[in-house]
Design a protein around this motif. Sequence first.
Motif, short mmCIF file in Angstrom:
data_model
loop_
_atom_site.label_atom_id
_atom_site.label_comp_id
_atom_site.label_asym_id
_atom_site.label_seq_id
_atom_site.Cartn_x
_atom_site.Cartn_y
_atom_site.Cartn_z
N CYS A 32 0.85 -1.20 0.00
CA CYS A 32 0.00 0.00 0.00
C CYS A 32 0.88 1.25 0.00
O CYS A 32 1.02 1.94 1.01
CB CYS A 32 -0.94 0.00 1.19
SG CYS A 32 -2.16 -1.31 1.15
N LYS A 33 1.51 1.51 -1.12
CA LYS A 33 2.44 2.62 -1.21
C LYS A 33 1.72 3.94 -1.45
O LYS A 33 0.64 3.98 -2.04
CB LYS A 33 3.45 2.38 -2.34
CG LYS A 33 4.46 1.28 -2.04
CD LYS A 33 5.57 1.26 -3.10
CE LYS A 33 6.73 0.39 -2.65
NZ LYS A 33 7.88 0.47 -3.58
N ALA A 34 2.35 5.01 -0.99
CA ALA A 34 1.80 6.37 -1.17
C ALA A 34 2.94 7.35 -1.01
O ALA A 34 4.06 6.99 -0.66
CB ALA A 34 0.70 6.64 -0.14
N THR A 35 2.65 8.63 -1.26
CA THR A 35 3.60 9.69 -0.94
C THR A 35 3.24 10.30 0.41
O THR A 35 2.09 10.15 0.89
CB THR A 35 3.60 10.79 -2.02
OG1 THR A 35 2.27 11.33 -2.13
CG2 THR A 35 4.06 10.25 -3.36
N PHE A 36 4.20 10.98 1.04
CA PHE A 36 3.99 11.53 2.38
C PHE A 36 4.47 12.98 2.43
O PHE A 36 5.59 13.28 2.01
CB PHE A 36 4.77 10.71 3.43
CG PHE A 36 4.29 9.29 3.57
CD1 PHE A 36 3.38 8.94 4.57
CD2 PHE A 36 4.72 8.30 2.69
CE1 PHE A 36 2.94 7.63 4.69
CE2 PHE A 36 4.28 7.00 2.80
CZ PHE A 36 3.38 6.66 3.80
N ILE B 87 6.88 7.80 -3.85
CA ILE B 87 5.92 6.75 -3.50
C ILE B 87 6.66 5.66 -2.74
O ILE B 87 7.66 5.13 -3.22
CB ILE B 87 5.27 6.17 -4.77
CG1 ILE B 87 4.48 7.26 -5.50
CG2 ILE B 87 4.36 4.99 -4.43
CD1 ILE B 87 4.02 6.85 -6.89
N MET B 88 6.18 5.32 -1.54
CA MET B 88 6.90 4.34 -0.73
C MET B 88 5.96 3.68 0.28
O MET B 88 4.84 4.14 0.51
CB MET B 88 8.08 5.00 -0.02
CG MET B 88 7.70 6.02 1.04
SD MET B 88 9.18 6.83 1.71
CE MET B 88 8.53 7.43 3.28
N SER B 89 6.46 2.63 0.91
CA SER B 89 5.70 1.90 1.92
C SER B 89 5.79 2.61 3.27
O SER B 89 6.77 3.31 3.56
CB SER B 89 6.24 0.47 2.06
OG SER B 89 6.23 -0.20 0.83
#
Length: 860
Positions: free
Chosen positions: A146-150, A188-190
């Motif tokens: 479930c990767k996303a940017t932060f 984009i990362m975990s």
Amino acid sequence: MAEKKEFQRLPLKVVPTNYNVTLTPNLTAFTFTGSETIIVEVKEKTDVVVINSADIEIQSVKFNDMTGEITMDSEAETATFTFPDMLPIGQGSLSLVFTGSLNDKMKGFYRSKYTTPAGEERHAAVTQFESTDARRALPCWDEPACKATFDVTLVVPKDKVALSNMPVVSESETESGLRSVTFARTPIMSTYLLAFVVGEFDYVEGKDSDGVLIRVYTPLGKTEQGTFALEVAKKTLPFYKDYFGIAYPLPKMDLIAIADFAAGAMENWGLVTYRETCLLVDPENSSSSSKQYVALVVGHELAHQWFGNLVTMEWWTHLWLNEGFASFIEYLCVDHCFPEFDIWTQFVNQDLAQALKLDALNNSHPIEVPVGHPAEVDEIFDAISYCKGASVIRMLHSWIGDEAFRKGLNQYLNKFAYKNAFTEDLWDSLAEASGKPVREVLSTWTSQMGFPVLQVSETLEGGQRALTITQSKFCADGKSPEGDFQWMVPIDITCSTDPLKPFYTTVLSSKSSTVSLDGVKAGDWIKLNPGTIGVYRVQYSSAMLDSLIPAVSNMSLPARDRLGLQNDLFALARAGLSSSVDVLKVAEAYKSESNYTVWSDLASNLSTISLLTQYTDCSPLMDSYNIKLFSDVAARLGWEKKEGESPLDSMLRALVVSKLGHSGHNDTMQEAMSRFEQHISGEKSLDADLRSAVYGTVIKKGDKSHFDKLMKVYETSELSEEKVRVLRVLGYVKDEEQITNVLQFAISDKVRTQDAVSCIAGVTSSALGRQLTWKFVQANWPKLSAMYDGGFLQASLVKISIQNFADRSVIPEIKDFFEKNPAPAANRVIQQSCENIELNAAMLERDREAIKAYLTEMNS
């Protein structure tokens, strides 16, 4: 008692694409407040959103402007948000307000205690999210796929350093007088790679040849201890860029030393956190082995920036993709940066030998283990995922060649950049690059537990020499395994004409094969597995083994082969397929050995025999054997470093002093005592490479006054390495009262929780110490269990406490205790340790009389 619910991964009807999170840690109340807006993609109609959350109180949740109802499930570590209407398909925003605690468990968002140069005790707020603890800092989809940017904002006191994965983009003062620090958006990362640190630190900085800003953050006033790691990182990032064919994708790289840290280090993207002993090097007081270890750990974590961070395993079943590869690549890096360490020879000792030792047990596991509940992940952060994983990759690298290996890695990393992958995806890229059946061969190594032993015998027919090679599963107890095991085994064969160049290469894909030795002269010795690259044992016929011994004595056999030969022989003796006396006899051929790593592995194997003789009346005879074996190399090296000496010679000197000191060699003990007193008085500082060996000898052979002086070293030193050095030897004391005092000291507030295991491990070096440690662990289990709270340090504690017994009668007691006092993170280790006790007992019963007879004759 309610039945435990079956674990289920999060539903993916709604998935995150970006988190905008603000956290305000309170470093006196040890709490934090948080708010976040998560941009999500609604993929299917639903009125429910389920995400991970643990030890967090969520005050409110909204989807766009719609308020949701909150339901927590502490067992599943989830929060369920139910909304009055269906969520619209497409993009939306999930907004939450929450609070949490800065715990003291070294996981999630936690507090780390440190002392300022002025002697004040303070705390930092730091993170450790792998594998499943991001959910303790913010509600999130805490699964690697479930990767996303932060977008991260930390609201902190003005005098504190605030760090996250990315560089700072803005700072402002809040109405309450705090500093609001906003960081650039991450790739984009975990979630497990997200990181925050708030505290007081100094730093040294530099740029690599590509202009990447690198900083090493140290405790206040200790910037000189960060210089070595900075130089390693400056060399390493460009090396990986060249090797992988992909530039490091972030604008900065921070490496930071954390006072309280459970693991060795953690590869958070752009902000790698380290235990102090894994990052800091004191120019005057750090040993060569510590410098080498720091180089390896830095190399490992920076390798993860590509392998694990850029491309991430889809689920924890594929953990080895992260750890096995980083554990292999770190050696490539250190070999490039520090060729003087001869690091690939050390790989055979540190990784391959450890993997084979563990994987021969009936209670081992395959490299790829089906993982359901993430709580199961801690059990596979072990020598199989790391060491066997790395060893299989090394074998693969040798089999397909460096050019194809690099080409395949580049293809794999480009294809899955910012995505997730399965093991098979890597095999396919490497197969395409090499033209070899990588998936077919390697799946036999990752999907089944264990490894083969190759039985080798030579025949002579019509003047033609031939080898018959037969594979079977190697079991530590020497028994035939249940089930049908077969591997596809890459095999190289070499001979005395050119020991470094194989004259025959094949893949053994059947149970047995015969190889014609065309062109090999009569009288030439034959050896399988040159370089000890293959992940297997070799059992030679007696005649073939005898022919290799002269090549060990005159060192015409290369170092890695000399190491592998005796390591295999010891494993065969431990399994009852050879005799311990054979090991002792062959070890004598190593008296002229000059290679540190060969000696280190041999010394480790002989230590197991020494451990067993502690339960007999011939322990003094074994000490005499060791003194005879190590005396020649001790005389060659002397006590003083020579100009231009290799760091490996310094490490060998320390090993030999330690071995002779522990065996009661009179001259060594007297010299150690003398140098210790000079060091304590300030007359002459003890060389850092010799300190562990001298401290251990002094504690083992000295009296209470020596113990007290060493305790003062512990109390006054500000270097973590020196403190740990002392802790590891305190347990060498002899009498019951002193041992008990050391055990109590280990769990006192004078020892950091992460270091207590090292102190307790030292106690278990003696038979009395093992007995008292096991009683101590049982009596103090509630406190110890709470200290480690189910993490891998709990497994380490259990392992060192029980694995070296040599009496089967203790096994039922161990099993009974842990049935009544469950230690889930240590379940596999408990089984493995009990199996190890069985092996010790069997070896002792089988060989004790033969060992005694041989040692008696040797000493007569």
